[in-house]
Design an enzyme around this catalytic site. Structure first.
Site, PDB file in Angstrom:
ATOM      1  N   GLN A  78       0.809  -1.212   0.000  1.00  0.00           N
ATOM      2  CA  GLN A  78       0.000   0.000   0.000  1.00  0.00           C
ATOM      3  C   GLN A  78       0.841   1.260   0.000  1.00  0.00           C
ATOM      4  O   GLN A  78       0.333   2.356  -0.294  1.00  0.00           O
ATOM      5  CB  GLN A  78      -0.947   0.008   1.193  1.00  0.00           C
ATOM      6  CG  GLN A  78      -0.275   0.168   2.557  1.00  0.00           C
ATOM      7  CD  GLN A  78      -1.257   0.031   3.695  1.00  0.00           C
ATOM      8  OE1 GLN A  78      -1.688  -1.069   4.031  1.00  0.00           O
ATOM      9  NE2 GLN A  78      -1.626   1.151   4.326  1.00  0.00           N
ATOM     10  N   CYS A  84      -5.218   0.562   3.670  1.00  0.00           N
ATOM     11  CA  CYS A  84      -5.261  -0.863   4.010  1.00  0.00           C
ATOM     12  C   CYS A  84      -6.641  -1.467   3.770  1.00  0.00           C
ATOM     13  O   CYS A  84      -6.776  -2.609   3.327  1.00  0.00           O
ATOM     14  CB  CYS A  84      -4.846  -1.066   5.457  1.00  0.00           C
ATOM     15  SG  CYS A  84      -5.940  -0.249   6.662  1.00  0.00           S
ATOM     16  N   HIS A 226      -6.127  -1.465  11.471  1.00  0.00           N
ATOM     17  CA  HIS A 226      -5.550  -1.961  10.223  1.00  0.00           C
ATOM     18  C   HIS A 226      -6.467  -3.003   9.594  1.00  0.00           C
ATOM     19  O   HIS A 226      -6.976  -3.887  10.286  1.00  0.00           O
ATOM     20  CB  HIS A 226      -4.179  -2.574  10.518  1.00  0.00           C
ATOM     21  CG  HIS A 226      -3.353  -2.893   9.310  1.00  0.00           C
ATOM     22  ND1 HIS A 226      -3.309  -2.086   8.183  1.00  0.00           N
ATOM     23  CD2 HIS A 226      -2.519  -3.947   9.047  1.00  0.00           C
ATOM     24  CE1 HIS A 226      -2.481  -2.627   7.288  1.00  0.00           C
ATOM     25  NE2 HIS A 226      -2.007  -3.744   7.787  1.00  0.00           N
ATOM     26  N   ASN A 253      -1.029  -9.437   4.579  1.00  0.00           N
ATOM     27  CA  ASN A 253      -0.883  -8.015   4.837  1.00  0.00           C
ATOM     28  C   ASN A 253      -0.665  -7.270   3.514  1.00  0.00           C
ATOM     29  O   ASN A 253      -0.563  -7.886   2.446  1.00  0.00           O
ATOM     30  CB  ASN A 253       0.295  -7.781   5.797  1.00  0.00           C
ATOM     31  CG  ASN A 253       0.263  -6.413   6.437  1.00  0.00           C
ATOM     32  OD1 ASN A 253      -0.737  -5.696   6.377  1.00  0.00           O
ATOM     33  ND2 ASN A 253       1.365  -6.030   7.059  1.00  0.00           N
TER      34      ASN A 253
END
Length: 294
Positions: A78, A84, A226, A253
């Protein structure tokens, strides 16, 4: 030896987190971006129109990983943008679209960043705001109204807010519906297996210094900051801080392949494990329809 090295590195990482006491403001602003609306807070106490139906949990496998079944796209980055939430939402739809069509499409996060300004119906001032944060559930609502999501190739990621360039004729994946999963690990696992990777929120405090193994902190709050993608779970993995094996969730992630375990994070699961960084408290599933080009 590998476990010992990992233990030493992880202890150093934990010391760094304790010293800082929390995710610092600059890191939060730059690399996170999950908003938590009043609706999400209320859902933890009661119900929602989008609550997922209760699924049977008997006979669930001990280990499961959607990466082994072709439903997970490449790890992305990102960058210095609080987007996110868009990566979490796109990853969930990539998996759902794969289950619906048999084809894995790598989807656009930049479309969310540039074009999605959807607001929470119960909190009009809480809206998706590109690099300034958003929510996965409101992102799914946006897609239902817009018609769907373009591919990463057609609408590439820039890592900054820009003018909306959405072209409806280039939609490759569309949302049929979405739902919110109860705060119950059995239900989360059952929904994961039935619906594909799940969009979840997490407290990222221990992710800053994660190196590998199963993260199993003794202290980690439930403040969610997140958005990530839950892709699987395992029965036993070495948790350095606990000096033993623990069951875990597998999380994709959006900080690139050089972070964590090739871009992935493992965190403790189990009813007897406390301080799981809120990983079970904001979970949503999405289902897809085949999007035909107009």
């Amino acid at each position: 030896m590998a476990h010992r090295v990992l233990l030493l590195l992880s202890l150093a990482a934990v010391a760094a987190v304790v010293a800082s006491a929390a995710v610092d403001a600059e890191f939060r602003r730059t690399y996170l971006g999950l908003r938590k609306s009043r609706r999400e807070l209320l859902r933890e106490l009661g119900g929602s129109a989008h609550d997922a139906p209760v699924l049977p949990t008997d006979g669930l496998p001990d280990d499961f990983d959607w990466r082994d079944h072709g439903a997970v796209g490449p790890v992305k980055n990102q960058g210095s943008c609080g987007s996110c939430w868009s990566f979490s939402a796109s990853g969930a739809l990539e998996g759902a679209h794969y289950l619906a069509t048999g084809k894995l499409e790598v989807l656009s996060e930049q479309q969310f960043v540039d074009c999605d300004h959807e607001c929470d119906s119960s909190e009009p001032d809480s809206c998706d705001a590109g690099c300034n944060g958003g929510l996965m559930t409101t992102a799914f609502s946006y897609l239902q109204k817009a018609g769907g999501l373009e591919s990463e190739k057609d609408y590439p990621y820039t890592g900054r807010d820009g003018k909306c360039k959405f072209d409806k004729s280039k939609i490759v994946a569309s949302v049929q519906n979405f739902s919110v999963v109860s705060v119950d690990e059995g239900q989360i696992a059952a929904n994961l297996i039935k619906h594909g990777p799940l969009a979840i929120g997490i407290n990222a405090a221990y992710m800053q210094t994660y190196i590998g193994g199963v993260s199993c902190p003794y202290i980690c709050g439930r403040h969610l900051d997140h958005g990530v993608l839950l892709v699987g779970y395992g029965a036993a993995g070495f948790a350095p801080i606990r000096l033993k094996e623990k069951p875990y969730w597998i999380i994709k992630n959006s900080w690139g392949e050089n972070w964590g375990e090739n871009g992935y994070y493992k965190i403790c699961r189990g009813s007897n494990v406390r301080n799981k960084c809120g990983v079970d408290s904001m979970v949503s599933t999405v289902s897809a329809i085949h999007a035909s080009k107009e």
